[in-house]
Design a protein around this motif. Structure first.
Motif, PDB file in Angstrom:
ATOM      1  N   ASN A   1      32.363 -55.876  10.087  1.00 62.08           N
ATOM      2  CA  ASN A   1      33.181 -54.864   9.413  1.00 62.08           C
ATOM      3  C   ASN A   1      32.621 -53.456   9.573  1.00 62.08           C
ATOM      4  O   ASN A   1      33.286 -52.470   9.258  1.00 62.08           O
ATOM      5  N   ASP A   2      31.392 -53.358  10.055  1.00 61.34           N
ATOM      6  CA  ASP A   2      30.788 -52.043  10.310  1.00 61.34           C
ATOM      7  C   ASP A   2      31.133 -51.502  11.699  1.00 61.34           C
ATOM      8  O   ASP A   2      30.852 -50.341  11.994  1.00 61.34           O
ATOM      9  N   THR A   3      31.718 -52.349  12.540  1.00 60.90           N
ATOM     10  CA  THR A   3      32.128 -51.912  13.874  1.00 60.90           C
ATOM     11  C   THR A   3      33.223 -50.859  13.736  1.00 60.90           C
ATOM     12  O   THR A   3      34.064 -50.935  12.840  1.00 60.90           O
ATOM     13  N   SER A   4      33.234 -49.878  14.610  1.00 55.51           N
ATOM     14  CA  SER A   4      34.222 -48.789  14.507  1.00 55.51           C
ATOM     15  C   SER A   4      35.637 -49.328  14.700  1.00 55.51           C
ATOM     16  O   SER A   4      35.861 -50.325  15.400  1.00 55.51           O
ATOM     17  N   ILE A   5      36.565 -48.658  14.067  1.00 56.36           N
ATOM     18  CA  ILE A   5      37.975 -49.034  14.185  1.00 56.36           C
ATOM     19  C   ILE A   5      38.418 -49.000  15.645  1.00 56.36           C
ATOM     20  O   ILE A   5      39.153 -49.883  16.107  1.00 56.36           O
ATOM     21  N   GLU A   6      37.949 -48.012  16.377  1.00 56.05           N
ATOM     22  CA  GLU A   6      38.338 -47.894  17.792  1.00 56.05           C
ATOM     23  C   GLU A   6      37.890 -49.113  18.587  1.00 56.05           C
ATOM     24  O   GLU A   6      38.656 -49.641  19.417  1.00 56.05           O
ATOM     25  N   GLU A   7      36.664 -49.584  18.349  1.00 57.32           N
ATOM     26  CA  GLU A   7      36.169 -50.767  19.068  1.00 57.32           C
ATOM     27  C   GLU A   7      36.958 -52.016  18.686  1.00 57.32           C
ATOM     28  O   GLU A   7      37.285 -52.847  19.541  1.00 57.32           O
ATOM     29  N   LEU A   8      37.232 -52.156  17.403  1.00 51.17           N
ATOM     30  CA  LEU A   8      37.992 -53.312  16.949  1.00 51.17           C
ATOM     31  C   LEU A   8      39.412 -53.299  17.516  1.00 51.17           C
ATOM     32  O   LEU A   8      39.950 -54.346  17.898  1.00 51.17           O
ATOM     33  N   MET A   9      39.985 -52.104  17.596  1.00 54.73           N
ATOM     34  CA  MET A   9      41.344 -51.985  18.136  1.00 54.73           C
ATOM     35  C   MET A   9      41.393 -52.386  19.603  1.00 54.73           C
ATOM     36  O   MET A   9      42.411 -52.906  20.078  1.00 54.73           O
ATOM     37  N   GLU A  10      40.303 -52.179  20.319  1.00 53.91           N
ATOM     38  CA  GLU A  10      40.253 -52.574  21.728  1.00 53.91           C
ATOM     39  C   GLU A  10      40.421 -54.080  21.887  1.00 53.91           C
ATOM     40  O   GLU A  10      40.879 -54.558  22.935  1.00 53.91           O
ATOM     41  N   LYS A  11      40.038 -54.838  20.861  1.00 54.07           N
ATOM     42  CA  LYS A  11      40.109 -56.296  20.930  1.00 54.07           C
ATOM     43  C   LYS A  11      41.137 -56.874  19.948  1.00 54.07           C
ATOM     44  O   LYS A  11      41.071 -58.043  19.598  1.00 54.07           O
ATOM     45  N   ILE A  12      42.080 -56.035  19.526  1.00 54.35           N
ATOM     46  CA  ILE A  12      43.098 -56.509  18.594  1.00 54.35           C
ATOM     47  C   ILE A  12      43.858 -57.675  19.216  1.00 54.35           C
ATOM     48  O   ILE A  12      44.133 -57.681  20.419  1.00 54.35           O
ATOM     49  N   TYR A  13      44.185 -58.679  18.415  1.00 50.35           N
ATOM     50  CA  TYR A  13      44.689 -59.932  18.967  1.00 50.35           C
ATOM     51  C   TYR A  13      45.993 -59.788  19.756  1.00 50.35           C
ATOM     52  O   TYR A  13      46.219 -60.509  20.723  1.00 50.35           O
ATOM     53  N   TRP A  14      46.846 -58.841  19.348  1.00 55.48           N
ATOM     54  CA  TRP A  14      48.156 -58.800  19.996  1.00 55.48           C
ATOM     55  C   TRP A  14      48.094 -58.343  21.454  1.00 55.48           C
ATOM     56  O   TRP A  14      49.027 -58.575  22.212  1.00 55.48           O
ATOM     57  N   ARG A  15      47.018 -57.698  21.862  1.00 58.65           N
ATOM     58  CA  ARG A  15      46.908 -57.255  23.244  1.00 58.65           C
ATOM     59  C   ARG A  15      46.947 -58.427  24.227  1.00 58.65           C
ATOM     60  O   ARG A  15      47.469 -58.310  25.322  1.00 58.65           O
ATOM     61  N   SER A  16      46.391 -59.561  23.787  1.00 50.56           N
ATOM     62  CA  SER A  16      46.387 -60.727  24.676  1.00 50.56           C
ATOM     63  C   SER A  16      47.793 -61.264  24.892  1.00 50.56           C
ATOM     64  O   SER A  16      48.024 -62.030  25.832  1.00 50.56           O
ATOM     65  N   GLY A  17      48.728 -60.877  24.039  1.00 49.89           N
ATOM     66  CA  GLY A  17      50.098 -61.338  24.184  1.00 49.89           C
ATOM     67  C   GLY A  17      50.911 -60.504  25.144  1.00 49.89           C
ATOM     68  O   GLY A  17      52.078 -60.816  25.411  1.00 49.89           O
TER      69      GLY A  17
END
Length: 321
Positions: free
Chosen positions: A172-188
């Protein structure tokens, strides 16, 4: 009462109105003059009926495309209501469980309407017409519903929306930008062969990615999961827990699998032959068992998390129990 006499209740209302406008430095009599000259409100003007009914513009001559458009617009209106309720929860000062529960019940009611009405998509269109007009809509896709992504971002920590395979690498300390890079919907919305972003995803991120990041940052400490965790223990919190679990099932099991059921009916093919919905890899993206997106994971047992969505798929898609 003599017709020349004014009802005391009306006089009292006039006094209250006068006080209201005095505070704003306004003259009540001017507003009353405006009221005398204004027209009566009509239903069609109030809801902008003519405008609303002009917004369905099929791209083909196939009749069932009208159903497809109208249903998606209906969906977006309910997403707007869901976000409206979430924002009320977030903005409530000294949030109490009772207020939280009432708004979650509304949200679950909206999702219930959406899920129940999805038969319009699953059974309400001619398959051959769908397959023809759907190809004229590429690369547009329901995947590009920004409001639905906003609902997800507002409901839980961003870490819970990260692609399942990448989740353990972050916190949860990871930056929002980094987390957004791996957001689940991108794989779709990646090409099956190359793994590159589809045009569907490129367009979607060009338009909305900054908005998603900004909302994720502003909701980091006040998303629904965080607000639930901040409430003290009480009987009301236990009732709220039930409503949040219903919400979790609607948003992350029933709703995506309703789409999966529709895709199975209209688009089922071997993966290498899929044109898919707007270029999305729906066979890997829609089933919850692949993504295991859960807004409130602590409210579920390990077995429930491990088998996320399995029972619904067997019953609703394959007619097995």
């Amino acid at each position: 009462m003599n017709k020349s006499e004014i009802d005391p209740k009306i006089l009292d209302q006039i006094r209250k109105l006068e006080e209201k406008y005095e505070v704003m430095g306004q003259d009540l009599s001017s507003y009353l003059d405006g009221l005398l000259h204004s027209d009566y409100l009509t239903y069609w003007d109030y809801i902008h009926l003519d405008t609303l009914l002009s917004l369905q513009n099929p791209k083909t001559g196939l009749k069932d495309e009208m159903i497809f458009i109208a249903y998606h617009q209906h969906t977006e209106l309910f997403f707007k209501l869901i976000l409206w309720e979430i924002d009320q929860i977030i903005e409530q000062k000294n949030l109490q469980a009772t207020f939280f529960i009432a708004r979650m019940k509304r949200i679950n009611g909206y999702f219930q309407i959406l899920e129940n009405s999805f038969s319009v998509m699953v059974e309400g269109m001619d398959k051959q017409q769908f397959l023809k007009f759907r190809m004229s809509l590429l690369p547009a896709s329901g995947f590009q519903s920004a409001q639905y992504r906003m609902i997800e971002i507002s409901s839980t920590d961003m870490l819970n929306l990260v692609d399942q395979e990448s989740r353990k690498a972050f916190s949860n300390d990871t930056s929002i930008e980094e987390l957004m890079e791996k957001i689940y919907w991108r794989s779709g919305a990646t090409e099956l062969a190359s793994g590159k972003k589809t045009l569907t995803l490129q367009q979607f991120e060009d338009k909305y990615l900054k908005d998603f990041i900004n909302r994720a940052k502003s909701f980091k400490e006040v998303n629904l999961l965080q607000l639930f965790n901040k409430l003290g223990q009480s009987l009301e919190k236990m009732e709220l827990e039930k409503e949040l679990k219903v919400f979790d099932l609607y948003a992350n099991v029933k709703w995506p699998l309703a789409h999966y059921k529709s895709a199975v009916r209209y688009l089922q093919k071997d993966p290498e032959d899929i044109a898919a919905t707007g270029g999305t890899n729906w066979q890997k993206y829609l089933p919850p068992r692949f993504q295991k997106v859960i807004f409130f994971p602590e409210l579920w047992t390990k077995q429930e998390r491990d088998e996320w969505g399995k029972t619904w798929v067997l019953k609703e898609v394959f007619d097995r129990t």
